[in-house]
Every structure is written in structure tokens, then in C-alpha cells.
Design an enzyme around this catalytic site. Structure first.
Site, PDB file in Angstrom:
ATOM      1  N   GLU A 126       1.060  -1.622  -0.396  1.00 15.46           N
ATOM      2  CA  GLU A 126       0.020   0.215  -0.007  1.00 15.46           C
ATOM      3  C   GLU A 126       0.473   0.727   0.004  1.00 15.46           C
ATOM      4  O   GLU A 126       2.164   0.808   0.354  1.00 15.46           O
ATOM      5  CB  GLU A 126      -0.876  -0.020   1.264  1.00 15.46           C
ATOM      6  CG  GLU A 126      -2.154  -0.948   1.425  1.00 15.46           C
ATOM      7  CD  GLU A 126      -2.888  -0.839   2.523  1.00 15.46           C
ATOM      8  OE1 GLU A 126      -2.677  -0.430   2.934  1.00 15.46           O
ATOM      9  OE2 GLU A 126      -3.784  -1.684   2.291  1.00 15.46           O
ATOM     10  N   ARG A 298      -1.053   9.080   1.693  1.00 19.03           N
ATOM     11  CA  ARG A 298      -2.415   9.330   1.337  1.00 19.03           C
ATOM     12  C   ARG A 298      -2.343  10.877   1.363  1.00 19.03           C
ATOM     13  O   ARG A 298      -3.601  10.878   0.052  1.00 19.03           O
ATOM     14  CB  ARG A 298      -2.923   8.967   2.136  1.00 19.03           C
ATOM     15  CG  ARG A 298      -3.742   7.783   1.574  1.00 19.03           C
ATOM     16  CD  ARG A 298      -4.253   6.827   3.054  1.00 19.03           C
ATOM     17  NE  ARG A 298      -4.362   5.406   2.542  1.00 19.03           N
ATOM     18  CZ  ARG A 298      -5.119   4.294   3.448  1.00 19.03           C
ATOM     19  NH1 ARG A 298      -5.760   5.022   4.714  1.00 19.03           N
ATOM     20  NH2 ARG A 298      -5.318   3.748   3.495  1.00 19.03           N
ATOM     21  N   HIS A 359     -11.065   9.283   5.985  1.00 19.33           N
ATOM     22  CA  HIS A 359     -11.116   8.559   5.973  1.00 19.33           C
ATOM     23  C   HIS A 359     -11.069   7.635   7.947  1.00 19.33           C
ATOM     24  O   HIS A 359     -11.476   6.882   8.120  1.00 19.33           O
ATOM     25  CB  HIS A 359     -10.622   8.054   4.775  1.00 19.33           C
ATOM     26  CG  HIS A 359      -9.591   6.347   4.731  1.00 19.33           C
ATOM     27  ND1 HIS A 359     -10.725   5.465   4.523  1.00 19.33           N
ATOM     28  CD2 HIS A 359      -9.211   5.675   5.373  1.00 19.33           C
ATOM     29  CE1 HIS A 359     -10.789   4.253   4.525  1.00 19.33           C
ATOM     30  NE2 HIS A 359      -9.002   4.142   5.266  1.00 19.33           N
TER      31      HIS A 359
HETATM   32  P1  FAD Z   1     -14.024   0.591  15.965  1.00 17.19           P
HETATM   33  O1  FAD Z   1     -14.116  -0.859  14.968  1.00 17.19           O
HETATM   34  O2  FAD Z   1     -14.868   1.543  14.697  1.00 17.19           O
HETATM   35  O3  FAD Z   1     -15.077   0.541  17.106  1.00 17.19           O
HETATM   36  C1  FAD Z   1     -16.262   1.169  16.999  1.00 17.19           C
HETATM   37  C2  FAD Z   1     -16.853   0.392  18.786  1.00 17.19           C
HETATM   38  O4  FAD Z   1     -17.176   1.269  19.526  1.00 17.19           O
HETATM   39  C3  FAD Z   1     -18.133   0.138  17.855  1.00 17.19           C
HETATM   40  O5  FAD Z   1     -18.325  -1.190  18.849  1.00 17.19           O
HETATM   41  C4  FAD Z   1     -19.373   1.014  17.918  1.00 17.19           C
HETATM   42  O6  FAD Z   1     -20.302   1.020  18.570  1.00 17.19           O
HETATM   43  C5  FAD Z   1     -18.752   1.902  19.670  1.00 17.19           C
HETATM   44  N1  FAD Z   1     -19.250   2.667  19.596  1.00 17.19           N
HETATM   45  C6  FAD Z   1     -19.202   3.717  19.126  1.00 17.19           C
HETATM   46  N2  FAD Z   1     -19.574   5.402  19.762  1.00 17.19           N
HETATM   47  C7  FAD Z   1     -19.880   4.158  21.225  1.00 17.19           C
HETATM   48  C8  FAD Z   1     -20.817   4.926  22.205  1.00 17.19           C
HETATM   49  N3  FAD Z   1     -21.240   6.012  21.983  1.00 17.19           N
HETATM   50  N4  FAD Z   1     -21.650   4.061  23.507  1.00 17.19           N
HETATM   51  C9  FAD Z   1     -20.956   2.570  23.142  1.00 17.19           C
HETATM   52  N5  FAD Z   1     -20.790   2.467  21.796  1.00 17.19           N
HETATM   53  C10 FAD Z   1     -19.957   3.284  21.105  1.00 17.19           C
HETATM   54  N6  FAD Z   1      -7.219   0.106   8.881  1.00 17.19           N
HETATM   55  C11 FAD Z   1      -5.942  -0.126   9.274  1.00 17.19           C
HETATM   56  O7  FAD Z   1      -5.025  -0.774   9.716  1.00 17.19           O
HETATM   57  N7  FAD Z   1      -6.405  -1.481   7.722  1.00 17.19           N
HETATM   58  C12 FAD Z   1      -7.470  -1.105   6.989  1.00 17.19           C
HETATM   59  O8  FAD Z   1      -7.380  -2.391   6.305  1.00 17.19           O
HETATM   60  C13 FAD Z   1      -8.438  -0.691   6.990  1.00 17.19           C
HETATM   61  N8  FAD Z   1      -9.373  -0.461   6.069  1.00 17.19           N
HETATM   62  C14 FAD Z   1     -10.105   0.716   6.021  1.00 17.19           C
HETATM   63  C15 FAD Z   1     -11.748   0.920   5.145  1.00 17.19           C
HETATM   64  C16 FAD Z   1     -12.652   1.384   5.923  1.00 17.19           C
HETATM   65  C17 FAD Z   1     -14.018   1.394   5.272  1.00 17.19           C
HETATM   66  C18 FAD Z   1     -12.536   1.872   6.873  1.00 17.19           C
HETATM   67  C19 FAD Z   1     -13.523   3.247   7.679  1.00 17.19           C
HETATM   68  C20 FAD Z   1     -11.258   1.841   7.844  1.00 17.19           C
HETATM   69  C21 FAD Z   1     -10.048   0.861   7.742  1.00 17.19           C
HETATM   70  N9  FAD Z   1      -8.987   0.737   8.282  1.00 17.19           N
HETATM   71  C22 FAD Z   1      -8.188   0.361   7.911  1.00 17.19           C
HETATM   72  C23 FAD Z   1      -8.988   2.346   9.267  1.00 17.19           C
HETATM   73  C24 FAD Z   1      -9.324   1.077  11.031  1.00 17.19           C
HETATM   74  O9  FAD Z   1     -10.799  -0.340  10.648  1.00 17.19           O
HETATM   75  C25 FAD Z   1     -10.293   1.962  12.258  1.00 17.19           C
HETATM   76  O10 FAD Z   1      -9.183   2.301  12.463  1.00 17.19           O
HETATM   77  C26 FAD Z   1     -10.033   0.828  13.343  1.00 17.19           C
HETATM   78  O11 FAD Z   1     -10.803  -0.521  12.929  1.00 17.19           O
HETATM   79  C27 FAD Z   1     -10.549   1.018  14.563  1.00 17.19           C
HETATM   80  O12 FAD Z   1     -10.956   0.223  15.354  1.00 17.19           O
HETATM   81  P2  FAD Z   1     -11.967   0.529  17.067  1.00 17.19           P
HETATM   82  O13 FAD Z   1     -11.795  -0.749  17.953  1.00 17.19           O
HETATM   83  O14 FAD Z   1     -11.417   1.536  17.048  1.00 17.19           O
HETATM   84  O15 FAD Z   1     -13.217   1.886  16.498  1.00 17.19           O
HETATM   85  C1  SIN Z   2      -7.622   0.732   2.586  1.00 18.40           C
HETATM   86  O1  SIN Z   2      -7.085  -0.559   1.809  1.00 18.40           O
HETATM   87  O2  SIN Z   2      -7.128   1.425   1.768  1.00 18.40           O
HETATM   88  C2  SIN Z   2      -7.392   1.222   3.409  1.00 18.40           C
HETATM   89  C3  SIN Z   2      -6.229   0.444   4.522  1.00 18.40           C
HETATM   90  C4  SIN Z   2      -6.339   2.063   5.228  1.00 18.40           C
HETATM   91  O3  SIN Z   2      -6.992   2.628   5.027  1.00 18.40           O
HETATM   92  O4  SIN Z   2      -5.177   1.709   6.323  1.00 18.40           O
END
Ligand code: FAD
Ligand code: SIN
Length: 541
Positions: A126, A298, A359
Site C-alpha cells: 500500500e 495518502r 477516512h
Molecule cells: P471501531 O472498529 O470503529 O469500533 C468502535 C466501537 O465503538 C463500535 O463497537 C461502536 O459501536 C462503539 N461505539 C462508538 N460510540 C459508542 C457509544 N457512544 N457507546 C457505545 N459504543 C460506542 N485500517 C487498517 O489498518 N487497515 C485497513 O485495511 C483499513 N481499512 C479501512 C477501511 C474502511 C472502509 C475504514 C472506514 C477504515 C479502515 N481502516 C483500516 C481503519 C480501521 O478500520 C479503524 O481505524 C479501526 O478498525 C478502528 O477500530 P476501533 O476498535 O478503534 O473502532
Molecule cells: C485501504 O484498504 O485502502 C485502507 C487501508 C487503511 O485505511 O489502512
């Protein structure tokens, strides 16, 4: 006024530890804590509605014989424009291989090189990475990770999962029956989305894992619930937040009038995809970053696309991988291929129309290497934090990694300090005696739409001080209206989110106004230069 001040407390839900959020960060922390203590995991909506389940590309880790930690650290700091904390970058990157092993143990079926899973892990590439180092499950890595973590959490006797709980505010010393006014965190008030009642959940330690604030923008790849709830809750409770101006825009979100937030993974460019100006037919990255081309970090690619769109009056640019063999494309990107076919685009034969969209939230609640925030009893992990890993721009696929490393680190610190965490005192229950049902839900919808529009137009990829000031002026107007609404009407998830969205917008704009340089994701026409010394923007409540 809806405040937690009712004198006779209902018995709260009491646990040893609370985790708010059931994505990669929250479930990793919960599983590590559950070896020793009883844990409740609360989630807004369903258990798989965060960004984790939507991740496509994969997880960055040094696994290739020719690759080194030092090079991954270097790439991370180059993408982060030097604002990263080196100690954090090393801490995370050195723990990546262990995180991948742990996921394999949990059953994540990462793609391998050999036939039928016999060979080494397949590594894709990437933007910003000098090596192939992204492990993945085709183009739906996040879904596989979310399922594996959920399966383990559901099976664990020490974990109780509470979906459908929208957390409103942290419980601190201000909410103790015997008011202490301290910033010690004892848990959270959460709305039961089904019954409409607000209940207190208490614990010795609370971990915020609520994800990012992407939905503050009109166009975002993030899911509906990414409204900055954890960042806003921590800020209101008195924790510092940092680098909120660093909002990442992904270069390639599908341009489609019906489907507004479908990501086209960076791995498409990693596997040879070209960005083409549909008017000139030229591969325009040759003008913006002739060496790294489509695989520049990016921020650079997103600004290049933004510039082409504005210069040529385009609606989108083209991402083209149709020069690769059709079988190769289908094998690497089966889900994207199928989704696009359903929309009448065959990516094996024609280019995909794409635009940049918000993003990832690089800033957030300030934490140390143990995931500790400023507030005793409160930890934070994952996208809601600013750990020092991403600096001014996150390197692709470093964020899931951050969730696993900090989820484990926070749990380890909580367990190591366990004897020092006192049991929570009695806390007040939520007082609904002075609120009524709203008769003007339209206010919420209107304000939500307004915030997302002006944030997109005034606080986007290219900024100016004047536009930031315009945005701040609107935020101040909406603040009064939203707080007034919040004081008079019964809470709903939409209202909780609106309040947090507005709070997040204010933190982003305040931070952006403070940075008088263009670094990483913060690019302003009024301060095009870069300061010699990289400094975090730390906001103090
Ligand atoms: P999340 O997975 O967003 O989980 C948040 C949790 O908090 C959820 O369960 C939600 O319900 C809960 N929550 C929120 N507010 C409240 C509230 N008020 N009360 C109770 N619960 C609440 N990163 C990579 O490293 N590789 C990738 O390939 C990649 N691809 C991506 C593709 C997309 C489309 C997107 C949007 C992001 C991508 N990212 C990627 C970024 C990555 O997915 C996220 O940064 C990561 O998953 C965040 O995880 P998290 O556990 O912090 O939060
Ligand atoms: C992607 O698959 O392009 C997202 C990867 C990332 O957000 O880290």
C-alpha cells in the site's frame, strides 16, 4: 434538564472492568482482561458496526525476510511528517508479528502464497510502504478479524456483551453520591436503545474504544456511528485531546450517486492500479510525485486528486487496474469486483470513478504507552486515541495494528495495577424528571446535515484561516441550540451523536486554527511552509 443528579441511585450494572466499543481495539482489550477479571463490553447498535468490520486492505507487519522494523518505522515517520513519537512507533511496530500470530490463533484465515494455505502469508503493498508488508484476507480483512474476535469474546465466560447501548457520558467524581468532584472515572451512563432508559455501568477501570469521528464530514468511508463519541466524552470529563486537525482523507472512495461511502482499497494501487485524469487521459501522479506515483503517502495522493478535480472541473478521476489479467483482479479483490459489477462497473475491463473522502481520525484522546489517559481509571485504545503512532498522517494499515497492540497494552497495565484500583463508590442515577419527549426531531437532522456540509467545505483537504473561522462561527451558533435541545428533551442515540459530532467538529477546527504551518494532513494556503520543529496540538479542557 437531563443530568445525573437523582438522589436515590438504582443499582448500577457493576463489573470489574468496562470496555466501550466492540471493534478491534475494544475486543482485544476485553479478551486480554477477561483472563483475570469480569468485563462488560458496551456497543452502540450491533456488535460489528464499527470501522473494524469494514477494513479492506489489511494489517501492516514486518514478516518478509528482506524487510526490517527500522524500515517500517522509517516509512511510518515519513508518512506522519515527523510528528510521530518515535518511542510509540517502535513500540507498535515491534509488536506487530506477535499481533498477527495471535489473530492466526483466533482463526483469522489470512491469505497465503502457496496452494490451499500451504505457503507463507501473502503480503500486499500500500501507499507509503517501501516493502510488501500487509497481511490480508482478500479485500475484506476487517470482517474476518471482527468475526474472529467476536467469536472468542462470545465464548468467554468472563465477558458480557451489551449491544444496543449508546454511552452518553463518563461517570466521574462529580456523579458520586458523596460528591468528590474528582476526575476519577467510575464507568459510564448508557442509553438502552431498546427501552429508552439510561443506566449506570460502574467498574474499577474503564477502557474507551469508540473509534473515530469521520462522520463529522459529508463524505466519509467510515460507518454511521463514527461520531467521535469517546473523544467527546473524554474531553467533557477533563482529558486532553491531541492533533485533531489531522483528519485523513482516503484518495479512492467510489464515486457513485447512490452508494456514497464505498472504499476502493489502496491495495488496488498496490497491485498496479493507475490514477488517470478522465479528461486528459494522463496518469497525473507523474506530475505530483514522480517517484512514488500512486503509492505516495495518502495525503499527497488525496491532494493531487483534489487538485485535478478542481483544476479540470471534474466530478471524479479514474482508478484503472484493467491492464492486469482479469483472474488476478478477481482473485485479489473479489468483494470489490462483485460490488462494482452490481453497479454496472467491470473493474477487469474498465476504470473505476473515484473521489477522496474522509477516512481516518489521526488525533484523539491523548494516551501513553499503557493506553492511560489523563483521568485516573480511564484508558483509551484504537482510533479514538492519539498515541503518537500516526503523527500528521497515518501510514496505510497501521491502524488495525495499533488497536491490537494498545488493546493488549492497556489490559496488561490494568491487570498489573489491579490492587490499586478501588471499588467504585455509590453513584447517582440518571435524572429524567425534567425532560420531555422531543416534538422537533427535525432540529437534530438539520444540525447534523449542516455540520457535515460546512466541515466538508471549510475544513477539508485544503484549508484557509478564513474558512476555518467561518466553520468555528457556525459551530458556536449550533452549540447553543444543541445544548438547549439536550437540556430539555429525552436523549436518543441521534441526539447523543449530534452533541458529540459538534464537539468533535469544535476540537478539529480549534486544533486547525492553532497550527500555523502545513504538515501532513493539515494543509493551509495561509501557512504553506513547515516549521523546523514538529509540535503536537494539545487541547486542554
Ligand atoms: P471501531 O472498529 O470503529 O469500533 C468502535 C466501537 O465503538 C463500535 O463497537 C461502536 O459501536 C462503539 N461505539 C462508538 N460510540 C459508542 C457509544 N457512544 N457507546 C457505545 N459504543 C460506542 N485500517 C487498517 O489498518 N487497515 C485497513 O485495511 C483499513 N481499512 C479501512 C477501511 C474502511 C472502509 C475504514 C472506514 C477504515 C479502515 N481502516 C483500516 C481503519 C480501521 O478500520 C479503524 O481505524 C479501526 O478498525 C478502528 O477500530 P476501533 O476498535 O478503534 O473502532
Ligand atoms: C485501504 O484498504 O485502502 C485502507 C487501508 C487503511 O485505511 O489502512
Amino acid at each position: 434538564m437531563e443530568t445525573p443528579s437523582h438522589p436515590e441511585a438504582n443499582t448500577p450494572h457493576a463489573f470489574d472492568a468496562l470496555v466501550i466499543g466492540s471493534g478491534a481495539a475494544g475486543l482485544t482489550a476485553a479478551l486480554a482482561l477477561a483472563d483475570k477479571v469480569k468485563v462488560a463490553v458496551l456497543a452502540k447498535g450491533g456488535l460489528a458496526t464499527g470501522s473494524t468490520a469494514w477494513a479492506q486492505g489489511g494489517i501492516a507487519a514486518v514478516l518478509d525476510a528482506g524487510d526490517t522494523f527500522e524500515e517500517h518505522v522509517h516509512d511510518t515517520m515519513v508518512a506522519g511528517a515527523g510528528l510521530n513519537r518515535r518511542e510509540t512507533v517502535e513500540f507498535v511496530i515491534e509488536r506487530a508479528p506477535h499481533a498477527i500470530d495471535r489473530l492466526i490463533e483466533l482463526g483469522v484465515p489470512f491469505n497465503t502464497e502457496g496452494p490451499e494455505g500451504t505457503g507463507a502469508l501473502h503480503l500486499t503493498r500500500e501507499g507509503g510502504h517501501s516493502h510488501r508488508r500487509i497481511v490480508h484476507v482478500a479485500d475484506a480483512t476487517g470482517w474476518a478479524v471482527q468475526q474472529a474476535l467476536l467469536k472468542a469474546a462470545e465464548a468467554h465466560p468472563n465477558i458480557t456483551l451489551f449491544p444496543g447501548r449508546s454511552c452518553i457520558d463518563l461517570i466521574t467524581g462529580r456523579h458520586e453520591m458523596r460528591y468528590s468532584g474528582s476526575g476519577r472515572v467510575w464507568g459510564v451512563y448508557a442509553l438502552d436503545e431498546e427501552s429508552g432508559h439510561v443506566e449506570a455501568f460502574t467498574a474499577r477501570a474503564t477502557v474507551l474504544a469508540t473509534g473515530g469521528a469521520g462522520r463529522v464530514y459529508q463524505f466519509s468511508t467510515a460507518p454511521r456511528g463514527a461520531t467521535g463519541d469517546g473523544i467527546a466524552m473524554a474531553w467533557r470529563a477533563g482529558a486532553r485531546v491531541s492533533n485533531m486537525e489531522m483528519m485523513q482523507f482516503h484518495p479512492t472512495c467510489l464515486y457513485n450517486l447512490e452508494v456514497k461511502n464505498f472504499l476502493i482499497t489502496e491495495a488496488v494501487r498496490g497491485e498496479g492500479g493507475h490514477l488517470i485524469n478522465p479528461r486528459t487521459g494522463k496518469r497525473f501522479m507523474t506530475f505530483y510525485d514522480p517517484e512514488r506515483l500512486e503509492l505516495a503517502p495518502r495525503d499527497i495522493v488525496a491532494r493531487a486528486i483534489d487538485s485535478e478535480i478542481k483544476r479540470f472541473g471534474l466530478d471524479f478521476v479514474h482508478l484503472d487496474i484493467s491492464h492486469q489479467p482479469p483472474e488476478f483482479v478477481k482473485e485479489h479483490f473479489p468483494n470489490i469486483h462483485e460490488k462494482l459489477l452490481g453497479l454496472g462497473i467491470d473493474m477487469t475491463k474498465e476504470p473505476i470513478p473515484v473521489v477522496p473522502a474522509q477516512h481516518y481520525t489521526c488525533g484523539g484522546v491523548l494516551i501513553d504507552l499503557d493506553g492511560k489517559t489523563d483521568l485516573p481509571g480511564l484508558y483509551a485504545v484504537g482510533e479514538c486515541t492519539e498515541s503518537g503512532l500516526h503523527g500528521a498522517n497515518r501510514l496505510a494499515s497501521n491502524s488495525l495494528l495499533e488497536c491490537f497492540v494498545f488493546g493488549e497494552a492497556a489490559a496488561a497495565d490494568i491487570l498489573a495495577q489491579w490492587h490499586e484500583f478501588e471499588a467504585p463508590p455509590p453513584v447517582r442515577s440518571w435524572d429524567e424528571s425534567r425532560v420531555t419527549d422531543s416534538d422537533e426531531e427535525v432540529v437534530i437532522k438539520q444540525n447534523w446535515t449542516e455540520i457535515r456540509r460546512f466541515m466538508w467545505n471549510y475544513v477539508g483537504i485544503v484549508r484557509t484561516t478564513k474558512r476555518l473561522e467561518r466553520a468555528m462561527h457556525r459551530i458556536q451558533m449550533l452549540n447553543g441550540e444543541t445544548e438547549e435541545y439536550y437540556r430539555h428533551f429525552r436523549v436518543s442515540t441521534d441526539l447523543i451523536e449530534l452533541r458529540n459530532l459538534l464537539q468533535s467538529a469544535e476540537l478539529i477546527v480549534s486544533s486547525a486554527l492553532k497550527r500555523h504551518e502545513s504538515r501532513g494532513l493539515h494543509y493551509t494556503l495561509d501557512y504553506p511552509g513547515i516549521d523546523a520543529e514538529p509540535l503536537d496540538t494539545v487541547l486542554v479542557p
